[in-house]
Design an enzyme around this catalytic site. Structure first.
Site, PDB file in Angstrom:
ATOM      1  N   HIS A 146     -22.014 -36.990  23.349  1.00 54.30           N
ATOM      2  CA  HIS A 146     -20.938 -36.010  23.202  1.00 54.30           C
ATOM      3  C   HIS A 146     -21.036 -34.886  24.234  1.00 54.30           C
ATOM      4  CE1 HIS A 146     -18.563 -33.056  20.577  1.00 54.30           C
ATOM      5  NE2 HIS A 146     -17.773 -34.103  20.682  1.00 54.30           N
ATOM      6  N   LYS A 148     -20.732 -32.789  27.748  1.00 55.21           N
ATOM      7  CA  LYS A 148     -19.749 -32.676  28.831  1.00 55.21           C
ATOM      8  C   LYS A 148     -20.377 -31.779  29.896  1.00 55.21           C
ATOM      9  CE  LYS A 148     -17.177 -32.962  24.845  1.00 55.21           C
ATOM     10  NZ  LYS A 148     -17.628 -32.639  23.496  1.00 55.21           N
ATOM     11  N   ASP A 153     -23.320 -30.563  44.058  1.00 56.90           N
ATOM     12  CA  ASP A 153     -24.247 -30.187  45.138  1.00 56.90           C
ATOM     13  C   ASP A 153     -25.541 -29.563  44.629  1.00 56.90           C
ATOM     14  OD1 ASP A 153     -22.405 -31.127  46.966  1.00 56.90           O
ATOM     15  OD2 ASP A 153     -21.532 -29.152  47.359  1.00 56.90           O
ATOM     16  N   HIS A 317     -10.706 -26.220  19.251  1.00 58.56           N
ATOM     17  CA  HIS A 317     -11.750 -27.229  19.481  1.00 58.56           C
ATOM     18  C   HIS A 317     -13.057 -26.582  19.955  1.00 58.56           C
ATOM     19  CE1 HIS A 317     -13.529 -30.826  21.679  1.00 58.56           C
ATOM     20  NE2 HIS A 317     -13.210 -31.359  20.514  1.00 58.56           N
ATOM     21  N   LYS A 319     -16.677 -24.541  20.195  1.00 62.88           N
ATOM     22  CA  LYS A 319     -17.936 -24.613  19.446  1.00 62.88           C
ATOM     23  C   LYS A 319     -18.798 -23.423  19.859  1.00 62.88           C
ATOM     24  CE  LYS A 319     -16.873 -29.062  21.051  1.00 62.88           C
ATOM     25  NZ  LYS A 319     -16.053 -29.534  19.999  1.00 62.88           N
ATOM     26  N   ASP A 324     -25.739 -11.516  15.279  1.00 60.91           N
ATOM     27  CA  ASP A 324     -26.154 -10.104  15.351  1.00 60.91           C
ATOM     28  C   ASP A 324     -25.730  -9.394  16.630  1.00 60.91           C
ATOM     29  OD1 ASP A 324     -27.350 -10.214  12.877  1.00 60.91           O
ATOM     30  OD2 ASP A 324     -29.343 -10.642  13.666  1.00 60.91           O
TER      31      ASP A 324
END
Length: 399
Positions: A146, A148, A153, A317, A319, A324
């Site tokens: 999952h 990405k 370079d 979508h 995450k 704190d």
């Protein structure tokens, strides 16, 4: 043996096979996973919450690549936008740039052989990650890559929640605008990101690459951070540690809020000791049953005084976790059982109050674009929803 007996015997046989496949498949998975995380490193970051801006920048950097491009995505679609992505990679490979593209076997199932042949003919090295393997066919079909990440370079990195497809640039009528978080990274941690790519590449491609050929040392940046790749349950331990350390507040953003038993119990204990908990989830959903699977956990949090917001300006979508006002986490992992126990994920943890303040402005904008979810809304009698919640609860580990 009559027909009903044969059917019952077959059903029992399938149940036993599923149990053995999952049990021993997970045991094998746990046996070879090695915990790893980077030390605290220093880099510079841009945050992209919109796909159009992200991919304009990303494609620009790909076109300017001078030596090598390494890319891992969970999903690459078979659409016009994905073809634009492929065309850039093919053009760079024809220039003599080393290009490697690794995509998840299930997530990118729409990438068909003719497209792969064209990529390879142009000089792009292509491989599928996390292919389904014997003997644990079902378990291996559920363990997805999952992550990405992209490295250009050895100097520029990208990491976050966006994949490649038309919905990510707001061309899906139902899910637009698409809200997500993606990072652009420079600094001393980029070689570490490159090494993570090659761990997966060397496992699933037909070649074994010497990583040191592609990891030039990079100068330090300003923001302290840490990369943490996870799979096979390590993420649960990481999140438990974070939640237990909270003193004042926790903000969780996730498209799928389906925590493990340990995590929901720890969140409840944390709320009881006075920590303010805020959860941001989508109002609309992109997958069947995931919303209903989250309701039982959101009810528990609302009962403990947590605030829950449903994002309404498109599909949420993203995450993230903010702790704190001193730590934040952005990456590929959802706050669900699939990311906790099955998927390969990678998150970036930030330990810089100025960066956290900067990211809080992004989250604050998302909360303003949301509506509060009330406990009385979830407790209204609804037979159809109750049935869906029951089914979702039974399947929650795999949603």
């Amino acid at each position: 043996m009559n027909l009903p007996s044969i059917v019952i015997a077959l059903i029992l046989l399938i149940i036993v096979w599923f149990y053995l496949d999952i049990t021993f498949g997970r045991k094998k998975h746990l046996s070879f996973f090695q915990k790893r995380e980077t030390p605290i490193l220093y880099g510079n970051f841009d945050i992209f919450p919109h796909g159009k801006e992200l991919f304009a920048d990303y494609f620009h950097e790909l076109k300017n690549a001078a030596s090598h491009i390494h890319i891992l995505f969970y999903i690459v679609r078979d659409d016009q936008f994905s073809q634009q992505f492929f065309d850039i990679l093919k053009a760079k490979a024809k220039e003599g740039i080393e290009v490697r593209l690794l995509v998840d076997r299930i997530g990118s199932h729409k990438v068909k052989q003719p497209a792969i042949n064209e990529l390879r003919a142009a000089g792009v090295q292509f491989a599928f990650s996390n292919r389904i393997r014997l003997p644990f066919l079902f378990y291996s079909s559920q363990v997805r890559n999952h992550r990405k990440i992209s490295i250009i370079d050895g100097k520029i990195g990208y990491l976050g929640g966006f994949n490649v497809g038309k919905e990510y640039i707001d061309q899906d009528p139902k899910l637009s605008p698409w809200r997500d978080y993606h990072l652009k990274i420079t600094g001393e941690s980029v070689p570490y990101l490159q090494r993570e790519f090659f761990i997966d590449w060397n496992e699933y491609s037909s070649e074994t690459v010497n990583v040191e050929d592609f990891t030039p040392e990079q100068p330090k940046g300003k923001v302290p951070h840490q990369f943490v790749p996870t799979e096979a349950g390590f993420l649960e331990d990481k999140y438990l540690h974070l939640i237990r350390s909270a003193k004042k507040s926790i903000v969780i953003g996730s498209p799928y809020f389906i925590p493990s038993k340990k995590l929901i119990n720890e969140l409840i204990r944390t709320a009881k000791r006075g920590v303010k908990i805020t959860i941001v989830v989508p109002y609309i959903t992109d997958h069947m049953l995931v919303q209903e699977a989250s309701y039982r956990y959101l009810r528990l949090m609302l009962k403990e005084g947590a605030q829950v917001f449903q994002y309404k300006n498109g599909f949420y979508h993203a995450k993230s976790i903010i702790l704190d006002d001193t730590l934040c986490d952005i990456g590929s992992a959802n706050f669900d059982k699939r990311s906790l126990f099955l998927n390969k994920e990678i998150n970036c943890y930030f330990f810089d109050t100025a960066f956290v303040d900067r990211f809080k402005e992004v989250i604050h904008k998302d909360i303003l674009d949301s509506k509060p979810l009330r406990l009385e809304d979830l407790n209204k009698p609804n037979l159809f929803r109750a049935v869906k919640e029951g089914i979702a609860g039974a399947l929650s580990f795999f949603l």
